[in-house]
Design an enzyme around this catalytic site. Structure first.
Site, PDB file in Angstrom:
ATOM      1  CG  HIS A 161     117.503 -28.479  31.601  1.00 47.02           C
ATOM      2  ND1 HIS A 161     118.203 -27.293  31.594  1.00 47.02           N
ATOM      3  CD2 HIS A 161     118.382 -29.436  31.953  1.00 47.02           C
ATOM      4  CE1 HIS A 161     119.458 -27.524  31.930  1.00 47.02           C
ATOM      5  NE2 HIS A 161     119.597 -28.813  32.145  1.00 47.02           N
TER       6      HIS A 161
ATOM      7  NE  ARG B 118     130.155 -29.913  38.432  1.00 49.51           N
ATOM      8  CZ  ARG B 118     131.274 -30.179  37.748  1.00 49.51           C
ATOM      9  NH1 ARG B 118     132.378 -30.529  38.364  1.00 49.51           N
ATOM     10  NH2 ARG B 118     131.269 -30.088  36.432  1.00 49.51           N
TER      11      ARG B 118
ATOM     12  N   GLY C 256     123.884 -25.267  32.332  1.00 53.90           N
ATOM     13  CA  GLY C 256     125.033 -25.037  31.450  1.00 53.90           C
ATOM     14  C   GLY C 256     126.179 -25.827  32.038  1.00 53.90           C
ATOM     15  CD  GLU C 257     130.567 -27.923  33.103  1.00 55.32           C
ATOM     16  OE1 GLU C 257     129.901 -28.834  32.596  1.00 55.32           O
ATOM     17  OE2 GLU C 257     131.081 -28.014  34.234  1.00 55.32           O
ATOM     18  CB  SER C 258     128.564 -25.366  37.764  1.00 49.20           C
ATOM     19  OG  SER C 258     129.173 -26.628  37.863  1.00 49.20           O
TER      20      SER C 258
ATOM     21  CB  ILE D 202     121.182 -31.882  29.989  1.00 48.65           C
ATOM     22  CG1 ILE D 202     119.874 -31.881  29.200  1.00 48.65           C
ATOM     23  CG2 ILE D 202     122.394 -31.834  29.057  1.00 48.65           C
ATOM     24  CD1 ILE D 202     119.623 -30.620  28.402  1.00 48.65           C
ATOM     25  NE  ARG D 203     128.211 -32.880  30.917  1.00 44.67           N
ATOM     26  CZ  ARG D 203     129.140 -32.265  31.647  1.00 44.67           C
ATOM     27  NH1 ARG D 203     129.844 -32.925  32.530  1.00 44.67           N
ATOM     28  NH2 ARG D 203     129.386 -31.009  31.468  1.00 44.67           N
TER      29      ARG D 203
ATOM     30  CD  GLU E 124     115.717 -24.760  30.912  1.00 46.68           C
ATOM     31  OE1 GLU E 124     115.093 -25.181  31.907  1.00 46.68           O
ATOM     32  OE2 GLU E 124     116.877 -25.123  30.632  1.00 46.68           O
TER      33      GLU E 124
ATOM     34  CB  CYS F  23     120.909 -28.100  35.445  1.00 44.62           C
ATOM     35  SG  CYS F  23     121.635 -29.691  35.127  1.00 44.62           S
TER      36      CYS F  23
HETATM   37  N1  GLN Z   1     127.127 -31.035  34.489  1.00 44.41           N
HETATM   38  C1  GLN Z   1     126.950 -29.626  34.571  1.00 44.41           C
HETATM   39  C2  GLN Z   1     127.779 -29.032  35.716  1.00 44.41           C
HETATM   40  O1  GLN Z   1     128.378 -29.715  36.427  1.00 44.41           O
HETATM   41  C3  GLN Z   1     125.484 -29.260  34.758  1.00 44.41           C
HETATM   42  C4  GLN Z   1     124.696 -29.666  33.525  1.00 44.41           C
HETATM   43  C5  GLN Z   1     123.503 -28.780  33.238  1.00 44.41           C
HETATM   44  O2  GLN Z   1     123.390 -27.668  33.731  1.00 44.41           O
HETATM   45  N2  GLN Z   1     122.619 -29.254  32.383  1.00 44.41           N
HETATM   46  O3  GLN Z   1     127.782 -27.861  35.872  1.00 44.41           O
END
Ligand code: GLN
Length: 193
Positions: A167, A104, A46-48, A130-131, A169, A78
């Site tokens: 990922h 990151r 997700g987004e930390s 994903i990023r 999942e 991630c």
């Molecule tokens: N770029 C996100 C972060 O810095 C991580 C991306 C992801 O969990 N797919 O948290």
């Protein structure tokens, strides 16, 4: 078996489908009391930075840290891996439980997200990044490398924690689901990983 999935934001529903797929019971964790009866834990991608902000209101990650240190089998993907890394470049250390350094957004912005071939234990398959962060340093002898993409380390284990930057999942391939089943089933014996 009950598997808690940190559900502040991110791909928690996909992990919950994987857990149901292997016949275990997924529990969406939003507050500390949700942690009471879990046998294993997943911290999703997700987004930390967003997860850390949400945590400022609940403090849940402090309790998550305790149950990880108590030996609960824990899988991170991630952003979840960023939360558990001992050192974070371009971010902050949150609940360090695995002796790795991560950078990151190491492959670039969202548009640079990609699918790539990953050797995960004995299996090779295509998975999504994903990023994603990169694992750039292994900081102790306790850490094992369990997944690689080209020359990059994309998965590590240490004691009861398995930390991935991709990922699985989103694939739910048989190899991953069988591995996940065994990992959860081992319970606290998983320290022998
Ligand atoms: N770029 C996100 C972060 O810095 C991580 C991306 C992801 O969990 N797919 O948290």
């Amino acid at each position: 078996m009950k598997v808690g999935i940190l559900s502040f934001q991110g791909s928690f529903l996909d992990h919950s489908k994987s857990v149901s797929e292997i016949g275990f019971h997924p529990l969406l964790i939003k507050q500390s009391k949700d942690l009471d009866s879990i046998d294993a834990l997943i911290l999703p991608g997700g987004e930390s930075t967003a997860m850390k902000k949400i945590n400022d209101f609940s403090g849940l990650l402090g309790n998550v840290d305790e149950i990880i240190k108590d030996g609960t089998p824990t899988l991170t993907t991630c952003a979840g891996t960023i939360l558990l890394a001992k050192e974070v470049i371009d971010g902050d250390e949150t609940i360090p439980n695995i002796d790795i350094e991560v950078i990151r957004n190491a492959y670039g912005r969202q548009a640079e997200s990609f699918e790539g071939s990953v050797k995960f234990f004995e299996n090779e398959d295509i998975y999504c990044f994903i990023r994603a962060p990169k694992i750039t340093k292994i900081l102790s002898d306790e850490v094992n490398i369990i997944a690689e993409h080209n020359d990059d380390i994309v998965g590590t284990s240490q004691k009861n924690v398995v930390a991935l930057t991709f990922h699985p999942e989103l694939n739910n391939d048989d190899y991953y689901l069988n591995w996940l089943y065994d990992f959860i089933q081992e319970g606290k014996n998983v320290r022998s990983l």
